[in-house]
Each structure stands twice: as C-alpha cells, then as structure tokens.
Write a protein that holds these residues in place. Structure first.
Motif, PDB file in Angstrom:
ATOM      1  N   SER A 165       0.839  -1.192   0.000  1.00 59.27           N
ATOM      2  CA  SER A 165       0.000   0.000   0.000  1.00 59.27           C
ATOM      3  C   SER A 165       0.878   1.247   0.000  1.00 59.27           C
ATOM      4  CB  SER A 165      -0.918   0.004   1.220  1.00 59.27           C
ATOM      5  OG  SER A 165      -0.146   0.042   2.419  1.00 59.27           O
ATOM      6  N   ARG A 166       0.295   2.391  -0.309  1.00 57.06           N
ATOM      7  CA  ARG A 166       1.086   3.626  -0.385  1.00 57.06           C
ATOM      8  C   ARG A 166       1.753   3.966   0.944  1.00 57.06           C
ATOM      9  NH1 ARG A 166       1.121   7.431  -4.272  1.00 57.06           N
ATOM     10  NH2 ARG A 166       1.282   9.088  -2.733  1.00 57.06           N
ATOM     11  N   ASP A 167       1.057   3.729   2.059  1.00 53.24           N
ATOM     12  CA  ASP A 167       1.666   4.011   3.355  1.00 53.24           C
ATOM     13  C   ASP A 167       2.517   2.854   3.855  1.00 53.24           C
ATOM     14  OD1 ASP A 167      -0.185   2.116   4.164  1.00 53.24           O
ATOM     15  OD2 ASP A 167      -1.422   3.517   5.314  1.00 53.24           O
ATOM     16  N   GLU A 168       2.552   1.766   3.068  1.00 53.64           N
ATOM     17  CA  GLU A 168       3.365   0.583   3.353  1.00 53.64           C
ATOM     18  C   GLU A 168       2.981  -0.115   4.660  1.00 53.64           C
ATOM     19  OE1 GLU A 168       7.413   2.002   2.825  1.00 53.64           O
ATOM     20  OE2 GLU A 168       7.245   1.752   0.649  1.00 53.64           O
ATOM     21  N   THR A 196     -10.624 -14.371  -4.987  1.00 49.53           N
ATOM     22  CA  THR A 196     -10.785 -13.531  -6.175  1.00 49.53           C
ATOM     23  C   THR A 196     -11.219 -14.436  -7.325  1.00 49.53           C
ATOM     24  OG1 THR A 196      -8.400 -13.667  -6.644  1.00 49.53           O
ATOM     25  CG2 THR A 196      -9.173 -11.773  -5.404  1.00 49.53           C
ATOM     26  N   GLY A 197     -10.297 -14.826  -8.178  1.00 49.45           N
ATOM     27  CA  GLY A 197     -10.627 -15.705  -9.285  1.00 49.45           C
ATOM     28  C   GLY A 197      -9.568 -16.763  -9.460  1.00 49.45           C
ATOM     29  N   ALA A 198      -9.889 -17.801 -10.237  1.00 52.95           N
ATOM     30  CA  ALA A 198      -8.967 -18.914 -10.437  1.00 52.95           C
ATOM     31  C   ALA A 198      -7.665 -18.431 -11.073  1.00 52.95           C
ATOM     32  CB  ALA A 198      -9.621 -19.975 -11.314  1.00 52.95           C
ATOM     33  N   GLY A 199      -6.557 -18.808 -10.449  1.00 50.32           N
ATOM     34  CA  GLY A 199      -5.252 -18.454 -10.990  1.00 50.32           C
ATOM     35  C   GLY A 199      -4.830 -17.026 -10.739  1.00 50.32           C
ATOM     36  N   ALA A 200      -5.190 -16.467  -9.572  1.00 47.51           N
ATOM     37  CA  ALA A 200      -4.797 -15.088  -9.248  1.00 47.51           C
ATOM     38  C   ALA A 200      -3.274 -14.968  -9.256  1.00 47.51           C
ATOM     39  CB  ALA A 200      -5.363 -14.695  -7.889  1.00 47.51           C
ATOM     40  N   GLU A 201      -2.746 -14.168 -10.157  1.00 49.20           N
ATOM     41  CA  GLU A 201      -1.284 -14.062 -10.272  1.00 49.20           C
ATOM     42  C   GLU A 201      -0.814 -12.627 -10.435  1.00 49.20           C
ATOM     43  OE1 GLU A 201       2.530 -15.711 -12.852  1.00 49.20           O
ATOM     44  OE2 GLU A 201       0.601 -16.719 -13.019  1.00 49.20           O
ATOM     45  N   GLY A 202      -1.143 -11.989 -11.559  1.00 49.92           N
ATOM     46  CA  GLY A 202      -0.706 -10.611 -11.767  1.00 49.92           C
ATOM     47  C   GLY A 202      -1.373  -9.685 -10.773  1.00 49.92           C
ATOM     48  N   ILE A 203      -0.616  -8.710 -10.257  1.00 50.13           N
ATOM     49  CA  ILE A 203      -1.174  -7.794  -9.259  1.00 50.13           C
ATOM     50  C   ILE A 203      -0.420  -6.466  -9.320  1.00 50.13           C
ATOM     51  CG2 ILE A 203       0.325  -8.599  -7.392  1.00 50.13           C
ATOM     52  CD1 ILE A 203      -2.118  -8.324  -5.495  1.00 50.13           C
ATOM     53  N   ASP A 204      -1.167  -5.370  -9.195  1.00 53.26           N
ATOM     54  CA  ASP A 204      -0.540  -4.055  -9.098  1.00 53.26           C
ATOM     55  C   ASP A 204      -1.480  -3.137  -8.330  1.00 53.26           C
ATOM     56  OD1 ASP A 204       1.480  -2.221  -9.383  1.00 53.26           O
ATOM     57  OD2 ASP A 204       0.975  -1.648 -11.437  1.00 53.26           O
ATOM     58  N   ILE A 205      -0.902  -2.105  -7.741  1.00 56.22           N
ATOM     59  CA  ILE A 205      -1.677  -1.122  -6.993  1.00 56.22           C
ATOM     60  C   ILE A 205      -1.652   0.201  -7.745  1.00 56.22           C
ATOM     61  CG2 ILE A 205       0.276  -0.401  -5.535  1.00 56.22           C
ATOM     62  CD1 ILE A 205      -1.823  -0.206  -3.206  1.00 56.22           C
ATOM     63  N   SER A 206      -2.792   0.867  -7.804  1.00 56.53           N
ATOM     64  CA  SER A 206      -2.873   2.135  -8.523  1.00 56.53           C
ATOM     65  C   SER A 206      -1.958   3.168  -7.880  1.00 56.53           C
ATOM     66  CB  SER A 206      -4.316   2.650  -8.533  1.00 56.53           C
ATOM     67  OG  SER A 206      -4.797   2.839  -7.213  1.00 56.53           O
ATOM     68  N   PRO A 207      -1.414   4.099  -8.657  1.00 51.56           N
ATOM     69  CA  PRO A 207      -0.497   5.100  -8.092  1.00 51.56           C
ATOM     70  C   PRO A 207      -1.089   5.912  -6.948  1.00 51.56           C
ATOM     71  CG  PRO A 207      -0.291   5.066 -10.470  1.00 51.56           C
ATOM     72  CD  PRO A 207      -1.447   4.172 -10.134  1.00 51.56           C
ATOM     73  N   ASP A 208      -2.414   6.103  -6.928  1.00 54.54           N
ATOM     74  CA  ASP A 208      -3.026   6.830  -5.813  1.00 54.54           C
ATOM     75  C   ASP A 208      -3.296   5.928  -4.610  1.00 54.54           C
ATOM     76  OD1 ASP A 208      -5.255   5.338  -6.513  1.00 54.54           O
ATOM     77  OD2 ASP A 208      -6.419   7.030  -7.257  1.00 54.54           O
ATOM     78  N   GLY A 209      -3.012   4.637  -4.751  1.00 57.39           N
ATOM     79  CA  GLY A 209      -3.139   3.698  -3.636  1.00 57.39           C
ATOM     80  C   GLY A 209      -4.550   3.241  -3.327  1.00 57.39           C
ATOM     81  N   LYS A 210      -5.530   3.618  -4.146  1.00 60.93           N
ATOM     82  CA  LYS A 210      -6.928   3.321  -3.812  1.00 60.93           C
ATOM     83  C   LYS A 210      -7.390   1.943  -4.273  1.00 60.93           C
ATOM     84  CE  LYS A 210      -8.417   8.157  -3.743  1.00 60.93           C
ATOM     85  NZ  LYS A 210      -9.349   9.174  -4.348  1.00 60.93           N
ATOM     86  N   GLU A 211      -6.719   1.392  -5.274  1.00 64.62           N
ATOM     87  CA  GLU A 211      -7.176   0.124  -5.837  1.00 64.62           C
ATOM     88  C   GLU A 211      -6.020  -0.841  -6.063  1.00 64.62           C
ATOM     89  OE1 GLU A 211     -10.997   1.783  -8.423  1.00 64.62           O
ATOM     90  OE2 GLU A 211      -9.218   1.043  -9.470  1.00 64.62           O
ATOM     91  N   LYS A 247      -0.099  -3.944 -14.981  1.00 67.26           N
ATOM     92  CA  LYS A 247       0.790  -2.828 -14.642  1.00 67.26           C
ATOM     93  C   LYS A 247       0.086  -1.508 -14.941  1.00 67.26           C
ATOM     94  CE  LYS A 247       5.154  -1.576 -13.595  1.00 67.26           C
ATOM     95  NZ  LYS A 247       5.870  -2.054 -12.406  1.00 67.26           N
ATOM     96  N   PHE A 248       0.049  -0.612 -13.945  1.00 68.49           N
ATOM     97  CA  PHE A 248      -0.509   0.720 -14.148  1.00 68.49           C
ATOM     98  C   PHE A 248       0.507   1.635 -14.824  1.00 68.49           C
ATOM     99  CE2 PHE A 248      -3.468  -0.605 -10.821  1.00 68.49           C
ATOM    100  CZ  PHE A 248      -4.663  -0.039 -11.259  1.00 68.49           C
ATOM    101  N   THR A 249       0.004   2.546 -15.650  1.00 67.45           N
ATOM    102  CA  THR A 249       0.864   3.616 -16.135  1.00 67.45           C
ATOM    103  C   THR A 249       1.160   4.551 -14.958  1.00 67.45           C
ATOM    104  OG1 THR A 249      -1.121   4.825 -16.841  1.00 67.45           O
ATOM    105  CG2 THR A 249       0.063   3.557 -18.517  1.00 67.45           C
ATOM    106  N   PRO A 250       2.276   5.301 -15.011  1.00 71.63           N
ATOM    107  CA  PRO A 250       2.647   6.141 -13.869  1.00 71.63           C
ATOM    108  C   PRO A 250       1.577   7.140 -13.436  1.00 71.63           C
ATOM    109  CG  PRO A 250       4.506   5.902 -15.345  1.00 71.63           C
ATOM    110  CD  PRO A 250       3.337   5.271 -16.035  1.00 71.63           C
ATOM    111  N   ASP A 251       0.739   7.610 -14.373  1.00 71.81           N
ATOM    112  CA  ASP A 251      -0.299   8.563 -14.000  1.00 71.81           C
ATOM    113  C   ASP A 251      -1.580   7.886 -13.525  1.00 71.81           C
ATOM    114  OD1 ASP A 251      -1.427   7.567 -16.324  1.00 71.81           O
ATOM    115  OD2 ASP A 251      -1.390   9.472 -17.417  1.00 71.81           O
ATOM    116  N   GLY A 252      -1.622   6.564 -13.590  1.00 67.90           N
ATOM    117  CA  GLY A 252      -2.761   5.812 -13.068  1.00 67.90           C
ATOM    118  C   GLY A 252      -3.982   5.789 -13.962  1.00 67.90           C
TER     119      GLY A 252
END
Length: 334
Positions: A165-168, A196-211, A247-252
C-alpha cells in the motif's frame, strides 16, 4: 541583434532554452534459463552487462536511488516451453546487484524459506518483502544486513506476487492455486485472504493507492480490490486468454495486462474499467515494465526470447530485442 544574442545567452545560462531530458535510467531484464540479470540501456537497447544470479531468477526490485537491485532466485525455469520439461529446482537465495559498479554485491541466504518469488522494496529502501511459495510465507528483510525480521504465513497455495500500500502498512499477495489475495497488516500482523478468481497471479496497486488490480490467469478476469475496505468492488473480462501480469501507467489512467495465451497486451481505461486497445506483441508475453515518463513499455516474450518495445502513447509495438534465454521479470533503475 546584440540584445537578442544577449537574451538567448541569458536564457541558456538559466536553463530556459529547452526542458531538461528525463533521466536515462537502466532496464533490468532477468533471463530465467540463463540464470542471469541483464542491464540494458533503455534508449539504445544496448546490453551493458550480464550478471550471474541464482538458478531461475524470476523477479527483481530496485532501490529508490538506483544503486541496488534485489533478485529472487525462485529455482524453476523453462516454465512455458512447449515440449520442454519444466526444471524445478527450488531456490532459497536473493542476489544483490551493485548497479553502480555493475557487479554482484552479495547473496542473501533465506535459510529454510524456499522458492522466493514476488519481491518489493520499501520507498526508503530499508525493508524488503519477499513471497516464499515453498513455505506459504512472506518475509520482511533488512536488505542492508540480509536479516529476516518478520515472517507472515499466508496459508494459501502458491503465494506468488506482492505489492505494498502507499503508506506501506499493508501488503497484498496474489495466490495462484488458491485463487485469492492475502492482505497482511504490517502494524497489527493480522493476515486475511480474499477469494478472487482462479489463478490469481498478476497484481498491481494504482499510483493513488486506492485500488489493487488482480489478473486471474485461469478465469481470464480482472478483479479490483478497494484498499480502504479491502473488499472486491468489481470484476470484468481481461480481454484475452491467460492474463498473467497487470501494470498501471505512472499517471494511473491506464492498466496494461499481459494476456499470455493471446500473445497480446490489453490496455484498460482504469477509471471506466473499459478496454481501449489490444496490442499484439508476439508469443507468451509475461513481464511488463513501463518507463517512469510512460514513453515506452517493455514486454517480455518469455518463450520467444525477446523483449517487445511499445510506444505507450500510440499503443503500438515498434521493435523488439534479445537479452537471452527466457526473459521474464523486469525492473527500472533510476
């Protein structure tokens, strides 16, 4: 004319003539079957150096100042090669790279903890978080000392990728075989898992930390977790077969998804959750890395031994280059 020349000279001395170029940086590509990390100039695509790692390096994290990189030596390689047997040799080490001298600095032994995979470094560089599939565990490590400070048990099968998370204060872990995401509270040490769903593997957090976005490789879906409540808010089709990284783009504003069996990257409007593009990239795309200024995206075609370069604004593959045998995990060093 003399006044004009004087004005131009003054503007140059003040740095007003043109905007400064973005830092060049270094792209790090891991070749799983060559057991090495390759440092690449992201502009010329020249290979700067090849550095040995442990067996089957899968993921890499870089320090905020760009001086160090930490590689998880998972052990398995030849993962998706048709007709080729997967080599499964569970690892228990991390390789530390000195990016300044372009040398291997040292190896961190994880003792009884096996199959390190997902890896993240805190923003101040003082803590390293690593998933260990063989123990259904997540480690918190002091990277300077190589000392294990904490161990959290996920109780889930194939705890693979990790984000903070953004605040770690929280860590989010994708568990492939359990089809879940584990949420670890670093303050209270509470651990809980969300289906979540079968085979949950890829994961990223939005730059604003909300999702947190999760790519479910067997269900061909994307699930979105709201970090405020740690609940799944919505799910939708991934736009391709076997979504394996996100993967999110840097601007989210966008989320890029590697759909490995579709040989493409699907691009989503992050706010609308709508697919805006499908970019063909060649066989078995897995790892995705986007430059900090979002000029180019790099996609590892792991069975084709190539990395595809995409122009982000045009959403078009413009070229490819070769780093070695079975490229996958990548990271950007500032």
């Amino acid at each position: 004319m003399r006044l004009l020349r004087l004005a131009v000279a003054m503007s140059l001395s003040l740095g007003l003539a043109a905007p400064a170029a973005a830092p060049r940086g270094t792209l790090i590509v891991l070749n799983k079957s060559d057991h090495e990390a390759v440092l690449v100039d992201p502009v010329t695509l020249e290979i700067l150096v090849r550095l040995p790692t442990g067996r089957g390096p899968h993921e890499v994290a870089t320090s905020p100042d760009g001086t160090r990189a930490y590689v998880s030596n998972y052990g398995s390689f030849a993962m998706f090669r048709q007709g080729e047997q997967v080599r499964n040799e569970p690892g228990k080490t991390l390789t530390v790279l000195d990016l300044g001298s372009r040398k291997v600095a040292r190896t961190i032994d994880l003792e009884e903890y096996r199959q390190p995979h997902g890896i993240r470094l805190s923003r101040d560089g003082s803590r390293l978080w690593v998933t260990c599939e063989g123990n259904q565990a997540v480690l918190e490590i002091d990277p300077a000392e190589g000392k294990i400070l904490k161990v959290w048990r996920t109780g889930q099968e194939t705890s693979h990728m990790i984000v903070a998370s953004r605040d770690e204060r929280k860590l989010y872990v994708a568990n492939i075989r359990s089809g879940s995401v584990t949420v670890i509270n670093r303050v209270t040490d509470d651990v809980k898992s969300l289906p979540t769903g079968a085979g949950a593997e890829g994961i990223d957090i939005s730059p604003d930390g909300k999702e947190v976005w999760v790519a479910n490789r067997e269900a061909d879906t994307i699930w979105v977790i709201e970090t405020k409540s740690d609940r799944v808010s919505v799910s939708f089709e991934s736009g391709g077969k076997m979504p394996i990284r996100v993967k999110f783009t840097p601007d989210g504003t966008q989320a890029w998804v590697a759909t490995a069996r579709s040989n493409a990257v699907t691009v989503f409007d992050a706010a609308k959750r709508s697919k805006v593009a499908t970019i063909p990239v060649g066989p078995m795309p897995v790892g995705i890395e986007i430059s900090p200024v979002a000029r180019h995206a790099f996609v590892a075609n792991t069975t084709d031994n190539k990395v595809t370069v995409i122009e982000v604004k045009a959403r078009k593959a413009i070229r490819s280059f070769t780093t070695g045998n079975e490229p996958d995990g990548m990271a950007w060093a500032p």
